[in-house]
Design a protein around this motif. Structure first.
Motif, PDB file in Angstrom:
ATOM      1  N   THR A  25       1.007  -1.113  -0.005  1.00 23.31           N
ATOM      2  CA  THR A  25       0.003  -0.115  -0.217  1.00 23.31           C
ATOM      3  C   THR A  25       0.852   1.121   0.096  1.00 23.31           C
ATOM      4  OG1 THR A  25      -1.631  -1.192   1.114  1.00 23.31           O
ATOM      5  CG2 THR A  25      -1.761   1.147   1.357  1.00 23.31           C
ATOM      6  N   ALA A  26       1.829   1.148   0.734  1.00 22.39           N
ATOM      7  CA  ALA A  26       2.847   2.425   0.853  1.00 22.39           C
ATOM      8  C   ALA A  26       3.516   2.624  -0.250  1.00 22.39           C
ATOM      9  CB  ALA A  26       3.807   2.389   2.088  1.00 22.39           C
ATOM     10  N   ARG A  28       2.519   1.775  -3.314  1.00 20.91           N
ATOM     11  CA  ARG A  28       1.700   2.192  -4.288  1.00 20.91           C
ATOM     12  C   ARG A  28       1.441   3.729  -4.125  1.00 20.91           C
ATOM     13  NH1 ARG A  28      -3.935   3.206  -4.842  1.00 20.91           N
ATOM     14  NH2 ARG A  28      -4.599   3.042  -6.783  1.00 20.91           N
ATOM     15  N   HIS A  29       1.258   4.350  -3.004  1.00 23.31           N
ATOM     16  CA  HIS A  29       1.121   5.503  -2.545  1.00 23.31           C
ATOM     17  C   HIS A  29       2.343   6.496  -3.005  1.00 23.31           C
ATOM     18  CE1 HIS A  29      -2.749   5.322  -0.661  1.00 23.31           C
ATOM     19  NE2 HIS A  29      -2.481   4.417   0.089  1.00 23.31           N
ATOM     20  N   VAL A  33       2.352   9.356  -5.642  1.00 23.50           N
ATOM     21  CA  VAL A  33       2.922  10.544  -5.383  1.00 23.50           C
ATOM     22  C   VAL A  33       4.027  11.005  -6.751  1.00 23.50           C
ATOM     23  CG1 VAL A  33       4.147  12.062  -3.982  1.00 23.50           C
ATOM     24  CG2 VAL A  33       2.629  10.711  -3.148  1.00 23.50           C
ATOM     25  N   LEU A  82       4.753  12.160   4.523  1.00 21.47           N
ATOM     26  CA  LEU A  82       3.877  10.849   3.975  1.00 21.47           C
ATOM     27  C   LEU A  82       4.173   9.711   5.037  1.00 21.47           C
ATOM     28  CD1 LEU A  82       4.368  10.534   0.234  1.00 21.47           C
ATOM     29  CD2 LEU A  82       2.328  11.444   1.466  1.00 21.47           C
TER      30      LEU A  82
END
Length: 85
Positions: A25-26, A28-29, A33, A82
């Protein structure tokens, strides 16, 4: 770079960033960005040189984006960490 072919793009990611793997998930984020930053440079800054630096301190990952194009006044820039998930 495929997302911004007309510019010289450098990406600085220290080896220490890999010390603690990020969740999917991180990751992907972070990718989103990164892509959004390049998109914004292309759309608004029209830069020929772009530098993106990534750093990690604990659970916080930061991006620093510098470009030689037109854009926002440094005094109005926003910042925000983040959190690694």
């Amino acid at each position: 770079h495929d997302l911004l072919p007309e510019a010289d793009v450098s990406l600085d990611i220290p080896a220490a960033l890999a010390d603690r793997p990020l969740s999917m998930t991180a990751r992907r984020h972070l990718l989103l960005v990164y892509k959004e930053a390049l998109h914004n440079v292309q759309k608004h800054a029209h830069a020929s040189h772009v530098r993106i630096a990534v750093a990690r301190t604990g659970d916080t990952v930061t991006f620093e984006i510098a470009a030689d194009g037109v854009g926002m006044n440094a005094g109005t820039a926003s910042r925000g960490p983040l959190r690694a998930l």
